[in-house]
Design a protein around this motif. Structure first.
Motif, PDB file in Angstrom:
ATOM      1  N   ASP A  17      -4.737  44.794  -7.101  1.00 16.27           N
ATOM      2  CA  ASP A  17      -4.126  43.578  -7.643  1.00 16.27           C
ATOM      3  C   ASP A  17      -2.913  43.890  -8.512  1.00 16.27           C
ATOM      4  OD1 ASP A  17      -5.981  41.895  -6.423  1.00 16.27           O
ATOM      5  OD2 ASP A  17      -7.420  42.139  -8.063  1.00 16.27           O
ATOM      6  N   LYS A  18      -2.552  45.153  -8.605  1.00 21.76           N
ATOM      7  CA  LYS A  18      -1.406  45.565  -9.414  1.00 21.76           C
ATOM      8  C   LYS A  18      -0.115  45.035  -8.809  1.00 21.76           C
ATOM      9  CE  LYS A  18       1.104  49.758 -10.756  1.00 21.76           C
ATOM     10  NZ  LYS A  18       1.127  51.243 -10.634  1.00 21.76           N
ATOM     11  N   LEU A  19       0.714  44.380  -9.621  1.00 20.20           N
ATOM     12  CA  LEU A  19       1.983  43.837  -9.140  1.00 20.20           C
ATOM     13  C   LEU A  19       3.159  44.563  -9.782  1.00 20.20           C
ATOM     14  CD1 LEU A  19       1.388  39.961  -9.134  1.00 20.20           C
ATOM     15  CD2 LEU A  19       1.195  41.565  -7.222  1.00 20.20           C
ATOM     16  N   ILE A  20       4.222  44.711  -8.998  1.00 20.24           N
ATOM     17  CA  ILE A  20       5.464  45.325  -9.460  1.00 20.24           C
ATOM     18  C   ILE A  20       6.563  44.284  -9.310  1.00 20.24           C
ATOM     19  CG2 ILE A  20       7.158  47.148  -9.022  1.00 20.24           C
ATOM     20  CD1 ILE A  20       4.809  48.768  -7.796  1.00 20.24           C
ATOM     21  N   HIS A  21       7.394  44.147 -10.345  1.00 23.22           N
ATOM     22  CA  HIS A  21       8.465  43.165 -10.281  1.00 23.22           C
ATOM     23  C   HIS A  21       9.574  43.669  -9.355  1.00 23.22           C
ATOM     24  CE1 HIS A  21      10.850  39.758 -11.268  1.00 23.22           C
ATOM     25  NE2 HIS A  21      11.800  40.465 -11.866  1.00 23.22           N
ATOM     26  N   GLY A  22       9.844  42.895  -8.335  1.00 19.70           N
ATOM     27  CA  GLY A  22      10.878  43.252  -7.369  1.00 19.70           C
ATOM     28  C   GLY A  22      10.749  42.363  -6.154  1.00 19.70           C
ATOM     29  N   CYS A  23      11.697  42.498  -5.244  1.00 18.09           N
ATOM     30  CA  CYS A  23      11.712  41.646  -4.054  1.00 18.09           C
ATOM     31  C   CYS A  23      11.665  42.486  -2.789  1.00 18.09           C
ATOM     32  CB  CYS A  23      12.960  40.763  -4.048  1.00 18.09           C
ATOM     33  SG  CYS A  23      12.932  39.511  -2.740  1.00 18.09           S
ATOM     34  N   LEU A  24      10.766  42.123  -1.912  1.00 16.34           N
ATOM     35  CA  LEU A  24      10.647  42.757  -0.607  1.00 16.34           C
ATOM     36  C   LEU A  24      11.289  41.839   0.425  1.00 16.34           C
ATOM     37  CD1 LEU A  24       9.418  45.216   0.845  1.00 16.34           C
ATOM     38  CD2 LEU A  24       7.329  43.910   1.138  1.00 16.34           C
ATOM     39  N   VAL A  25      12.259  42.365   1.170  1.00 16.16           N
ATOM     40  CA  VAL A  25      13.009  41.590   2.160  1.00 16.16           C
ATOM     41  C   VAL A  25      12.694  42.153   3.535  1.00 16.16           C
ATOM     42  CG1 VAL A  25      15.296  40.867   2.921  1.00 16.16           C
ATOM     43  CG2 VAL A  25      14.849  41.205   0.481  1.00 16.16           C
ATOM     44  N   VAL A  26      12.216  41.295   4.460  1.00 11.62           N
ATOM     45  CA  VAL A  26      11.748  41.790   5.751  1.00 11.62           C
ATOM     46  C   VAL A  26      12.497  41.123   6.901  1.00 11.62           C
ATOM     47  CG1 VAL A  26       9.735  42.156   7.231  1.00 11.62           C
ATOM     48  CG2 VAL A  26       9.481  42.221   4.737  1.00 11.62           C
ATOM     49  N   GLU A  27      13.085  41.966   7.744  1.00 11.65           N
ATOM     50  CA  GLU A  27      13.810  41.513   8.925  1.00 11.65           C
ATOM     51  C   GLU A  27      12.838  40.973   9.969  1.00 11.65           C
ATOM     52  OE1 GLU A  27      17.155  43.298  12.081  1.00 11.65           O
ATOM     53  OE2 GLU A  27      16.075  44.656  10.741  1.00 11.65           O
ATOM     54  N   GLY A  28      13.311  40.059  10.809  1.00 14.78           N
ATOM     55  CA  GLY A  28      12.503  39.549  11.907  1.00 14.78           C
ATOM     56  C   GLY A  28      12.682  40.389  13.164  1.00 14.78           C
ATOM     57  N   GLY A  29      12.401  39.764  14.305  1.00 16.64           N
ATOM     58  CA  GLY A  29      12.519  40.493  15.564  1.00 16.64           C
ATOM     59  C   GLY A  29      11.290  40.361  16.432  1.00 16.64           C
ATOM     60  N   ALA A  30      10.604  39.218  16.354  1.00  9.58           N
ATOM     61  CA  ALA A  30       9.400  38.971  17.169  1.00  9.58           C
ATOM     62  C   ALA A  30       8.433  40.141  17.013  1.00  9.58           C
ATOM     63  CB  ALA A  30       9.783  38.702  18.615  1.00  9.58           C
ATOM     64  N   LEU A  31       7.996  40.740  18.116  1.00  5.99           N
ATOM     65  CA  LEU A  31       6.966  41.775  18.020  1.00  5.99           C
ATOM     66  C   LEU A  31       7.496  43.130  17.564  1.00  5.99           C
ATOM     67  CD1 LEU A  31       4.678  40.803  21.019  1.00  5.99           C
ATOM     68  CD2 LEU A  31       4.160  40.663  18.586  1.00  5.99           C
TER      69      LEU A  31
END
Length: 300
Positions: A17-31
Motif C-alpha cells: 500500500d506504499k505510495l510514491i508521489h509521481g505520475c505514471l504515463v502509459v502509451e496505448g497500442g491495443a494488445l
C-alpha cells in the motif's frame, strides 16, 4: 478454446500500500500493452506505486490492476480470454458497437479474479484516461472520482476507429485517445509532477512511417468529423513529433522512459497467445533490469 501454455507462470501477488508521489504515463497500442502490463507488474513487485496514473486507450485500461495492486491480473485475464471472440472479435460487435468486448471484459471476465475495489477506489490515487473529441479533433482528459461515468469515458478512449462506432457521452462523440494524443506526458507536466515515469509500447528508436489511407479516412469520417479526420490522416506525423519531444525530455533528466528492448512486430489485435505471453514477460524482465535506475530517478 485455445489456452496459453504459460498461464500458471504469471505471478499472482498483491502490491504493498506504499505510495510514491509521481505520475505514471502509459502509451496505448491495443494488445501491445501486454508489454506495459509486464512493466507495471515489475514496478509493483518493487514497491513503486505512483499516486497518479494516466494512460491512452488500452494503456488506460491496464491501469485498473495497477491501482488495485493486483500483480499479474491483467496479463492472466488477457491471455486466458483473448481466444474468446466476446473479448475481441465478432461476438463483441453487436453488444459493444465495435470489435472490443468492453461489456464482457468488465462483466464476466472480472468475476474470474475479482477486483480489489477498496484499493482501486483509494482517493489518494489519481487515475486519468484520454479520449478524442471527434468534433474538435482534440484530446480530453477524464478522471476517476471526478467523472461519475469514468468507465464509460475510458471505454470511449479505447474505442478504436475503423472497427467501432463512436461512444456518445453528454451528446459528444468520442473515440480512441490515441487519435489526438499518443503519450500524454504534456498533461503530467502541466499538472506540475516533478517525477514522471513513461511506459512505452514501442521501442525508443521506433518511428511511424505509414499514415492511414486518405480514401478510408475521408469515406468514413471527413464529412461528419473533419477535424478528427485530419488528425487520423497525419497520425504518424503527430506521433513522431511527440516521441521526439519525449526523448528530449528524457535526455535532460526530466522524465524516465521504460520501453521494449526489442522491436515489436505484433499486429494490434494479435491472437497468438505465445507471442502475447512473450511480450508480457519482456515487459516484466526489461523493467526488472531497469529498477535500479527507476529508483534513482525517483529518489528512493
Amino acid at each position: 478454446m485455445k489456452a496459453y501454455k504459460g498461464l500458471n507462470k504469471i505471478p499472482q501477488e498483491v502490491a504493498s500500500d506504499k505510495l510514491i508521489h509521481g505520475c505514471l504515463v502509459v502509451e496505448g497500442g491495443a494488445l501491445r500493452t501486454m508489454y506495459a502490463m509486464g512493466a507495471l507488474d515489475a514496478l509493483m513487485m518493487n514497491d513503486i506505486n505512483l499516486d497518479c496514473y494516466i494512460g491512452v486507450s488500452a494503456g488506460a485500461m491496464a491501469g485498473v490492476n495497477y491501482l488495485a495492486g493486483q500483480i499479474g491480473r491483467g496479463a492472466y485475464l488477457t491471455l486466458k480470454y483473448r481466444p474468446d471472440s466476446r473479448f475481441i472479435g465478432a461476438k463483441a460487435i453487436i453488444p459493444n458497437k465495435g470489435i472490443t468486448g468492453f461489456r464482457f471484459m468488465w462483466g464476466e471476465v472480472q468475476k474470474d479474479i475479482p477486483l480489489r475495489k477498496k484499493q482501486f477506489n483509494n482517493p489518494d490515487r489519481r487515475y486519468v484516461c484520454v479520449a478524442t473529441n471527434l468534433l474538435t479533433g482534440k484530446e480530453e482528459y477524464f478522471e476517476k472520482g471526478v467523472e461519475p461515468d469514468f468507465l464509460f469515458y475510458m471505454q470511449a478512449g479505447a474505442t478504436v476507429p475503423f472497427g467501432s462506432l463512436p461512444v456518445i457521452l453528454k451528446g459528444i462523440p468520442y473515440m480512441d485517445g490515441g487519435i489526438a494524443r499518443h503519450v500524454p506526458v504534456g498533461w503530467a507536466l502541466r499538472e506540475k509532477y516533478e517525477k514522471i515515469v513513461v511506459i512505452r509500447t514501442r521501442e525508443k528508436s521506433f518511428k511511424a512511417k505509414k499514415e492511414f489511407s486518405d480514401i478510408i479516412v475521408n469515406t468514413l469520417y471527413k464529412k461528419k468529423y473533419p477535424k478528427m479526420a485530419t488528425k487520423l490522416r497525419l497520425n504518424s506525423f503527430y506521433y513522431n513529433k511527440e516521441i521526439d519531444e519525449m526523448n528530449k525530455l528524457e535526455a535532460s533528466g526530466r522524465i524516465f522512459q521504460l520501453a521494449p528492448s526489442k522491436s515489436l512486430e505484433l499486429t494490434l489485435f494479435c491472437n497468438d497467445l505465445e507471442e502475447l505471453g512473450q511480450l508480457y514477460f519482456m515487459g516484466l524482465n526489461d523493467t526488472k533490469r531497469e529498477i535500479g535506475k527507476v529508483k534513482e530517478y525517483l529518489g528512493i
